[in-house]
Scaffold this active site. Sequence first.
Site, mmCIF file in Angstrom:
data_model
loop_
_atom_site.group_PDB
_atom_site.id
_atom_site.type_symbol
_atom_site.label_atom_id
_atom_site.label_comp_id
_atom_site.label_asym_id
_atom_site.label_seq_id
_atom_site.Cartn_x
_atom_site.Cartn_y
_atom_site.Cartn_z
ATOM 1 N N ARG A 180 2.143 -12.848 -30.806
ATOM 2 C CA ARG A 180 2.113 -13.743 -29.649
ATOM 3 C C ARG A 180 3.226 -13.317 -28.716
ATOM 4 O O ARG A 180 4.044 -12.467 -29.054
ATOM 5 C CB ARG A 180 2.150 -15.225 -30.044
ATOM 6 N N GLY A 181 3.258 -13.950 -27.530
ATOM 7 C CA GLY A 181 4.196 -13.492 -26.507
ATOM 8 C C GLY A 181 3.456 -12.507 -25.613
ATOM 9 O O GLY A 181 2.816 -11.566 -26.118
ATOM 10 N N ALA A 182 3.541 -12.736 -24.290
ATOM 11 C CA ALA A 182 2.681 -12.002 -23.365
ATOM 12 C C ALA A 182 2.744 -10.471 -23.516
ATOM 13 O O ALA A 182 1.701 -9.823 -23.693
ATOM 14 C CB ALA A 182 2.983 -12.441 -21.935
ATOM 15 N N ARG B 34 -7.172 -14.642 -25.800
ATOM 16 C CA ARG B 34 -6.318 -15.710 -25.250
ATOM 17 C C ARG B 34 -6.369 -15.607 -23.722
ATOM 18 O O ARG B 34 -6.295 -14.496 -23.188
ATOM 19 C CB ARG B 34 -4.870 -15.594 -25.756
ATOM 20 N N GLN C 189 7.880 -22.031 -31.826
ATOM 21 C CA GLN C 189 8.358 -20.653 -31.605
ATOM 22 C C GLN C 189 9.871 -20.603 -31.475
ATOM 23 O O GLN C 189 10.494 -19.600 -31.824
ATOM 24 C CB GLN C 189 7.719 -20.060 -30.330
ATOM 25 N N ASP D 106 4.110 -16.154 -19.114
ATOM 26 C CA ASP D 106 2.818 -15.537 -19.441
ATOM 27 C C ASP D 106 2.078 -15.057 -18.203
ATOM 28 O O ASP D 106 1.201 -14.200 -18.293
ATOM 29 C CB ASP D 106 1.948 -16.525 -20.209
ATOM 30 N N ASN E 158 4.307 -20.808 -18.311
ATOM 31 C CA ASN E 158 4.985 -20.467 -19.562
ATOM 32 C C ASN E 158 4.676 -21.556 -20.585
ATOM 33 O O ASN E 158 3.980 -22.543 -20.296
ATOM 34 C CB ASN E 158 6.497 -20.314 -19.346
ATOM 35 N N LYS E 159 5.199 -21.388 -21.765
ATOM 36 C CA LYS E 159 4.950 -22.295 -22.893
ATOM 37 C C LYS E 159 5.074 -23.755 -22.480
ATOM 38 O O LYS E 159 5.995 -24.118 -21.740
ATOM 39 C CB LYS E 159 5.948 -21.949 -24.008
HETATM 40 O O1 MRU Z 1 1.850 -19.101 -27.235
HETATM 41 P P1 MRU Z 1 2.843 -17.972 -27.210
HETATM 42 O O2 MRU Z 1 3.828 -18.015 -28.313
HETATM 43 O O3 MRU Z 1 2.166 -16.637 -27.071
HETATM 44 O O4 MRU Z 1 3.651 -18.226 -25.871
HETATM 45 C C1 MRU Z 1 4.652 -17.329 -25.524
HETATM 46 C C2 MRU Z 1 5.439 -17.731 -24.336
HETATM 47 O O5 MRU Z 1 5.201 -18.750 -23.724
HETATM 48 C C3 MRU Z 1 6.513 -16.783 -23.892
HETATM 49 O O6 MRU Z 1 7.545 -17.473 -23.262
HETATM 50 C C4 MRU Z 1 5.927 -15.759 -22.903
HETATM 51 O O7 MRU Z 1 4.790 -15.141 -23.441
HETATM 52 C C5 MRU Z 1 6.909 -14.739 -22.528
HETATM 53 S S1 MRU Z 1 7.233 -13.636 -23.845
HETATM 54 C C6 MRU Z 1 8.274 -12.416 -23.330
#
Ligand code: MRU
Length: 360
Positions: free
Chosen positions: A59-61, A102, A209, A250, A260-261
């Site tokens: 996970r994470g963009a 996603r 996270q 993201d 973002n999250k």
């Molecule tokens: O649902 P996730 O864990 O994939 O969400 C991740 C985030 O919101 C991060 O802040 C974002 O992807 C930036 S990662 C460098």
Amino acid sequence: MNRDTAGGRPQHGQRFDTLRWVGAGLEMIDQRLLPARVEYRRYEDAAGVAAGIRSMVVRGAPAIGCAAAYGIALAARALQGAAPAQFTAGLEAAFAQLAASRPTAVNLFWALARMRRAWEAGPAQDTAQLAARLLQEAHEILAEDLRINQAMGGHGATLLADGARVLTHCNAGALATAGHGTALGVIRSAVAGGKRISVLADETRPFLQGARLTAWELMQDDIPVTLITDNMAGHLMATGEIDAVIVGTDRVAANGDVANKIGTYMVAVLAHRHRIPFYVACPLSTIDLRTPDGSQIPIEERAATEVLGYGTQQWAPSGVAVRNPAFDVTPAELVTALITEKGVVHAPDREGILKLFATG
Ligand code: MRU
């Protein structure tokens, strides 16, 4: 760098790859198990990688983008020797599968578009050569992401004063990227430059996270980190215990709105109220010029089970109605600056963002 494929309890100070190519397969650290266990999952087809993205093994963009690129490389590898029409149909199916994994992180679509360009680039070749070219492109995306994060970290570190207490939300660290991280990369670079930085990590309900990944990742590097629940941030801002906020993203829309999250928007509003700078660290691959503003960013809705409890434990009553939007949008006006590999854009807007893409 230690590599623990068999799985086990992590050792303090051990470093881990978020994803890596081993033999003819992709291995990804299973982030759902951290911090209790370090286990790598091995993927040899695009369907598996898509499932790994959907279920948050990765996970994470930026990490999602890297994984998707390897998903295409794996599909091409499996199609070596196929007739041209069959190769095309098989690869198109892999693109569709990965694109559906996603919806919010634009790095996924950015990486797929880049893999498509690599596929279409140059003269028609035999399928083995195509597969080799696509694997090479995936390797380049991964290596580039690490370089970009280090450059971003260098630019962002200048914004943090020695002794700064920095709040972050979710995990925008090495685990969310090819390494170093975006928001946590800025912190790592500042620390490497001799600044004493301490981090407050929001636990980041519902998938935790912050509690599971950010806390663990920073502790591995001996960067001081204090865990708080998401509803403590306002209190700590009011009592003067937070000097800056840094988050990842993201997707950034063309006008500077930031997805973002879930919970990031609340933090940004609070930071504005308390005149605390709110920084967003992101590679250019996270900026989506085709999305005019935040209202057009697709927001993923995830399963109710994530809100009802965690893992095998459920604490809410079965049958209760649940909402689970995984992201929110912070309007550009609340963003003090975007930190990118090309430099810092203060008070980001359309013009400032376009300038980033205009310079070489
Ligand atoms: O649902 P996730 O864990 O994939 O969400 C991740 C985030 O919101 C991060 O802040 C974002 O992807 C930036 S990662 C460098």
